[in-house]
Design an enzyme around this catalytic site. Structure first.
Site, PDB file in Angstrom:
ATOM      1  N   LYS A 128       3.822  -4.130  10.409  1.00 50.32           N
ATOM      2  CA  LYS A 128       3.685  -3.337   9.301  1.00 50.32           C
ATOM      3  C   LYS A 128       4.582  -2.348   9.853  1.00 50.32           C
ATOM      4  O   LYS A 128       5.350  -1.665  10.920  1.00 50.32           O
ATOM      5  CB  LYS A 128       2.050  -2.719   9.709  1.00 50.32           C
ATOM      6  CG  LYS A 128       2.161  -1.560   8.739  1.00 50.32           C
ATOM      7  CD  LYS A 128       1.517  -2.102   7.428  1.00 50.32           C
ATOM      8  CE  LYS A 128       1.626  -1.197   6.747  1.00 50.32           C
ATOM      9  NZ  LYS A 128       0.184  -1.911   5.113  1.00 50.32           N
ATOM     10  N   ASP A 168       2.695  -0.656   0.564  1.00 51.07           N
ATOM     11  CA  ASP A 168       1.843   0.077   0.716  1.00 51.07           C
ATOM     12  C   ASP A 168       1.718   1.144   0.685  1.00 51.07           C
ATOM     13  O   ASP A 168       3.313   2.018  -0.174  1.00 51.07           O
ATOM     14  CB  ASP A 168       1.755   0.303   2.504  1.00 51.07           C
ATOM     15  CG  ASP A 168       0.396   0.542   3.176  1.00 51.07           C
ATOM     16  OD1 ASP A 168      -0.445   0.344   2.745  1.00 51.07           O
ATOM     17  OD2 ASP A 168       0.566   1.729   3.750  1.00 51.07           O
ATOM     18  N   SER A 379       0.693 -11.735  -1.304  1.00 52.99           N
ATOM     19  CA  SER A 379       2.089 -11.908  -1.214  1.00 52.99           C
ATOM     20  C   SER A 379       1.913 -12.691   0.039  1.00 52.99           C
ATOM     21  O   SER A 379       3.140 -13.447  -0.419  1.00 52.99           O
ATOM     22  CB  SER A 379       1.718 -10.761   0.150  1.00 52.99           C
ATOM     23  OG  SER A 379       1.403  -9.558  -0.247  1.00 52.99           O
TER      24      SER A 379
END
Ligand code: NDP
Length: 447
Positions: A128, A168, A379
């Site tokens: 992330k 995000d 994804s």
């Protein structure tokens, strides 16, 4: 050593090593709590430093992001990429641009991503990233300059076989475009598999935009079927009005539900007659406006500034905004008002008190790492299309997404039942996600 002491030792180590990162502690604590029953049944998982290794990112990158605003002033933000675990495949996880971003937030998201990605059944590791950059109120050129500067550093750490970021909070199609353009320019290669969420004419996948919201609703529908119910005729409350929330609303209404409220950080809108999703998309995605504008234009809708969206009575609640947005009091209010199903479209939106209350009451609760896995799964389908230089139809991709969400549901339900925790999807998701990663880590040696 008994299991409680063993887990307590693991957790104390995490607290010592990661001081001042409460969201990361929260995410680790929830997983460790679920693992107690695994460690009791199969002590091998408590050996070879497995749990300690799992809680320690493989790599953490923090970098300076300097950029020039429209007034010619130099601004400096901080960029992050936490490459948490690549045992199942390249690191995969989104980028978040929001002023609240810090290392602890990115680590909590990266840690959750490991188990979520494992649950999809696809070959992707967990990572992330993001920045404390605030896109609100910035011009398009400022956003572009920021994205270019961010990618100038990030580009040396990513690649289609290494690490594949996506969007995000604060990072949608526009930002992915600017990031991809800069990556291509720096590397002189059209490496489409390096980012997902791309535009449809340059390597993007149909359904990716809708996937997280749609997937959350597919999971919800599957969970309701298990109890002989369905979304048809149900009242649904959705928090947020960004990418995940909008497409959760669209799919819920397509399946016959009425979305009776939604929100953003300025307040919530009650919509007893349902939501005009096209109008909301126009306001949020095109005009980048606030939810109050929706209430001004839609008949029967009312804006409640700073109000609490969880006050609105519903059968199904879908928290789709941000972490810790639904607390213990909200959970009690939802249950008291008749809510029977909660599925997390956002990452960790329910506080530990809320989760505990849901699990103690008769609520069916789907944790984010299972319910919102449709985004990252699609994804991975985008990566498959890029690898074969193919592009699939909307119907086929949506069918794949539905199949994946159904498999995740079955896997969580079956795993929970194996440990005598029927319908405890938190335990099911944590254990099923963990075991696949843990087995691969054991097979690959002490690394
Ligand atoms: P967006 O930026 O598109 O939308 C975020 C929404 O949440 C906005 O309506 C925003 O309101 C609201 N929000 C953000 N922070 C707060 C806050 N502190 N208080 C109240 N509302 C807030 O993001 P996404 O829809 O992409 O992401 C939403 C959640 O879903 C996040 O938790 C993300 O990690 C998770 N997620 C996203 C995936 C994806 O594919 N995009 C995949 C899996 C999970 P405002 O505009 O007022 O800030």
């Amino acid at each position: 050593m008994n299991v409680d002491d063993l887990v307590s030792d693991f957790y104390q180590l995490v607290l010592r090593r990661n001081a001042g990162e409460p969201e990361f502690h929260q995410a680790v604590s929830e997983v460790l709590e679920s693992l107690k029953i695994v460690l009791a049944k199969d002590p091998e998982y408590g050996e070879k430093g497995l749990v300690q290794r799992l809680c320690e990112p493989e790599r953490q990158i923090i970098f300076r992001v300097p950029w020039v605003d429209d007034q010619g002033q130099v601004q400096v933000n901080r960029g992050f990429r936490v490459q948490f675990n690549s045992v199942l495949g390249p690191y995969k996880g989104g980028l978040r641009f929001h002023p609240s971003v810090n290392l602890g937030i990115i680590k909590f998201l990266g840690f959750e991503q490991i188990f979520k990605n494992s649950l999809t059944g696809l070959p992707i590791g967990g990572g992330k990233g993001g920045s404390d950059f605030d896109p609100k109120g910035k011009s398009e050129l400022e956003i572009m300059r920021f994205c270019q500067s961010f990618m100038t550093e990030l580009n040396r750490h990513i690649g289609e076989y290494t690490d594949v970021p996506a969007g995000d909070i604060g990072v949608g199609g526009r930002e992915i475009g600017f990031l991809f353009g800069q990556y291509r320019r720096l590397n002189n290669r059209h490496e489409s598999g390096v980012l997902t969420g791309k535009g449809l004419t340059w390597g993007g996948s149909l359904v990716r935009t809708e996937a997280t919201g749609y997937g959350t609703v597919y999971f919800t529908q599957r969970m309701m079927e298990e109890h002989g119910e369905s979304l048809s005729g149900a009242k649904v409350v959705v928090s947020g009005s960004g990418n995940v929330a909008i497409y959760a609303m669209q799919k819920a209404q397509q399946l016959g539900a009425t979305v009776v409220a939604f929100s953003d950080s300025s307040g919530y809108v009650s919509t007893p007659g349902g939501v005009d999703v096209e109008l909301l998309r126009e306001i949020k995605e095109v005009r980048r406006g606030r939810v109050g504008e929706y209430a001004e234009q839609a008949e029967g809708a009312e804006f409640h500034a700073k109000g609490n969206v969880w006050e609105v009575a519903c059968d199904v609640a879908l928290p789709c905004a941000t972490q810790n947005e639904l607390n213990g009091d909200d959970a009690k209010m939802l249950v008291a008002n008749g809510c029977k199903y909660v599925a997390e479209g956002a990452n960790m939106p329910s506080t530990p008190e809320a989760v505990e209350y849901f699990r103690k009451s008769s609520i069916n609760f789907a944790p984010g790492k299972a319910a919102n896995a449709g985004g990252v799964a699609t994804s991975a389908l985008e990566m498959q299309q890029n690898a074969t230089r193919d592009s699939w139809s909307f119907e086929y991709t949506d069918e794949r997404l539905q199949g994946i969400m159904s498999n995740i549901f079955e896997n969580c339900a079956k795993t929970a039942a194996t440990y005598d925790r029927e319908h405890d999807y938190v335990v099911g998701a944590n254990i099923a996600g963990f075991k696949k990663v843990a087995n691969a880590m054991l097979a690959q040696g002490i690394i």
